[in-house]
Design an enzyme around this catalytic site. Structure first.
Site, PDB file in Angstrom:
ATOM      1  N   ARG A 161      18.147 -55.689  43.933  1.00  0.00           N
ATOM      2  CA  ARG A 161      18.666 -55.201  45.207  1.00  0.00           C
ATOM      3  C   ARG A 161      19.497 -53.952  44.949  1.00  0.00           C
ATOM      4  O   ARG A 161      20.290 -53.912  43.989  1.00  0.00           O
ATOM      5  CB  ARG A 161      19.565 -56.256  45.874  1.00  0.00           C
ATOM      6  CG  ARG A 161      18.819 -57.386  46.552  1.00  0.00           C
ATOM      7  CD  ARG A 161      18.083 -56.920  47.811  1.00  0.00           C
ATOM      8  NE  ARG A 161      17.396 -57.985  48.502  1.00  0.00           N
ATOM      9  CZ  ARG A 161      16.109 -58.323  48.345  1.00  0.00           C
ATOM     10  NH1 ARG A 161      15.355 -57.643  47.498  1.00  0.00           N
ATOM     11  NH2 ARG A 161      15.569 -59.290  49.052  1.00  0.00           N
ATOM     12  N   HIS A 220      10.245 -49.877  46.846  1.00  0.00           N
ATOM     13  CA  HIS A 220      10.405 -51.339  46.915  1.00  0.00           C
ATOM     14  C   HIS A 220       9.035 -52.041  46.959  1.00  0.00           C
ATOM     15  O   HIS A 220       8.663 -52.641  47.975  1.00  0.00           O
ATOM     16  CB  HIS A 220      11.245 -51.744  48.134  1.00  0.00           C
ATOM     17  CG  HIS A 220      11.794 -53.141  48.024  1.00  0.00           C
ATOM     18  ND1 HIS A 220      13.000 -53.514  48.571  1.00  0.00           N
ATOM     19  CD2 HIS A 220      11.300 -54.252  47.432  1.00  0.00           C
ATOM     20  CE1 HIS A 220      13.222 -54.798  48.329  1.00  0.00           C
ATOM     21  NE2 HIS A 220      12.199 -55.269  47.639  1.00  0.00           N
ATOM     22  N   GLU A 248      17.738 -48.830  52.112  1.00  0.00           N
ATOM     23  CA  GLU A 248      16.287 -48.590  52.232  1.00  0.00           C
ATOM     24  C   GLU A 248      15.898 -48.384  53.684  1.00  0.00           C
ATOM     25  O   GLU A 248      16.492 -49.015  54.566  1.00  0.00           O
ATOM     26  CB  GLU A 248      15.538 -49.791  51.632  1.00  0.00           C
ATOM     27  CG  GLU A 248      15.804 -49.905  50.139  1.00  0.00           C
ATOM     28  CD  GLU A 248      15.174 -51.142  49.512  1.00  0.00           C
ATOM     29  OE1 GLU A 248      14.427 -51.858  50.200  1.00  0.00           O
ATOM     30  OE2 GLU A 248      15.441 -51.373  48.335  1.00  0.00           O
TER      31      GLU A 248
END
Ligand code: 8YV
Length: 314
Positions: free
Chosen positions: A230, A277, A259
């Site tokens: 993360r 991601h 993000e």
């Protein structure tokens, strides 16, 4: 009679279609009038589907007074107010295991891309650089040390892979485990011992900014930071600063603090490899995650049991 569930994230069609076949789905994510949607259905909602990147505020859960289960499409549940759910008796499930290999593959990919300079060399080849001179020499991976922050399922899968590449593994986490790798109680000491510091721990308040300026300084100018966990675990401005000043060698990042936004400065650094991601983003794995996400709902409503209750609620 079909039960009502609310969808608060952009779920893929291979999950959405089966969900629609079994439940009356209310698309909160896409709804242009969320307040109206809640006003008309909130009391009927029994299940909620979100993904790993969705933050579910307690104010939304307050509206959903008959909610029984949150099924997360993802292994990370840092966006779920777990203690609140525990107190309300709301089950929370996620999709562990099915994505472990894919995420570990991405970590290894980032180690290779940063260590062996594959991205830079790819650009060099595409730009015709090879016609003018030989390629740069990069760093041998065998014999180097990988420090893993968070030796859970994904951390262990990364360890297995890099051991197969002849690398050494050391790790830190909440407590030592019965494994063949050396445990470092202190993250800074782990970073100092590592050539690659790999972040593989859960996100959330407990791990927020754990990798800060001091840890990066300890990683040092021969060290590379890899993050497949993360963005919140890394102090992003400190990382940009350390890269700008050459205090660390390189970074391979699949996740970011905000993000889909990536700090602009990172975009132009040739010692940084950036991915959007994609840890679990394969056809096979996302299908398996979708299946498990729905199976958790189905098991709850059919038998009042769930398949993957998260640790904090167990
Ligand atoms: C996905 C993830 O990005 O599993 C997680 O926690 O972060 C990823 O696998 C996401 O949850 C997919 O919807």
């Amino acid at each position: 009679m079909q039960l009502d569930i609310i969808i608060t994230a952009p779920v893929p069609s291979f999950l959405y279609e089966p969900l629609k076949a079994s439940y009356r789905c209310h698309d909160y994510f896409q709804s242009s009038n969320k307040l109206e949607l809640l006003a008309s259905v909130s009391k009927k909602i029994r299940g909620l589907v979100q993904d790993g990147g969705t933050t579910t505020p307690t104010s939304l859960l307050d509206e959903l007074s008959n909610l029984e289960i949150i099924s997360v499409l993802g292994v990370g549940y840092d966006g779920v107010p777990v203690e609140f759910c525990r107190q309300r008796g709301i089950k929370v499930t996620n999709t562990p295991d099915v994505l472990t290999d894919d995420v570990a593959d991405v970590a290894v990919g980032l180690i290779m891309m940063t260590g062996r300079g594959f991205l830079r060399l790819n650009r060099f080849a595409l730009a015709g650089g090879w016609q003018k001179r030989g390629p740069e020499l990069t760093t041998k991976l065998g014999g180097k040390t990988v420090g893993i922050l968070g030796l859970g399922r994904i951390g262990k899968a990364i360890a297995q892979r890099v051991v197969a590449m002849g690398m050494q593994v050391v790790y830190t986490g909440r407590k030592p485990q019965d494994v063949a790798y050396e445990f470092f109680p202190d993250l800074k000491e782990l970073a100092a011992a590592a050539d690659f510091l790999v972040v593989a721990c859960p996100g959330g308040p407990v791990t927020k900014n754990l990798v800060d300026a001091e840890v990066l300084a300890a990683l040092g100018k021969h060290g590379t930071l890899i993050n497949i966990a993360r963005g919140s675990v890394v102090d992003e401005p400190a990382l940009v600063n350390a890269l700008r000043k050459g205090e660390i060698k390189a970074a391979g990042l699949d996740v970011f603090a905000s993000e889909p936004n990536i700090p602009t400065e990172l975009l132009t650094m040739d010692n940084v490899v950036l991915l959007p991601h994609v840890g679990s983003a394969t056809v096979e794995t996302r299908q398996a995650m979708g299946d498990l996400c729905k199976a958790n709902l189905d098991a709850w409503f059919a038998r009042k049991e769930v398949l993957t209750l998260i640790r904090e609620l167990a």
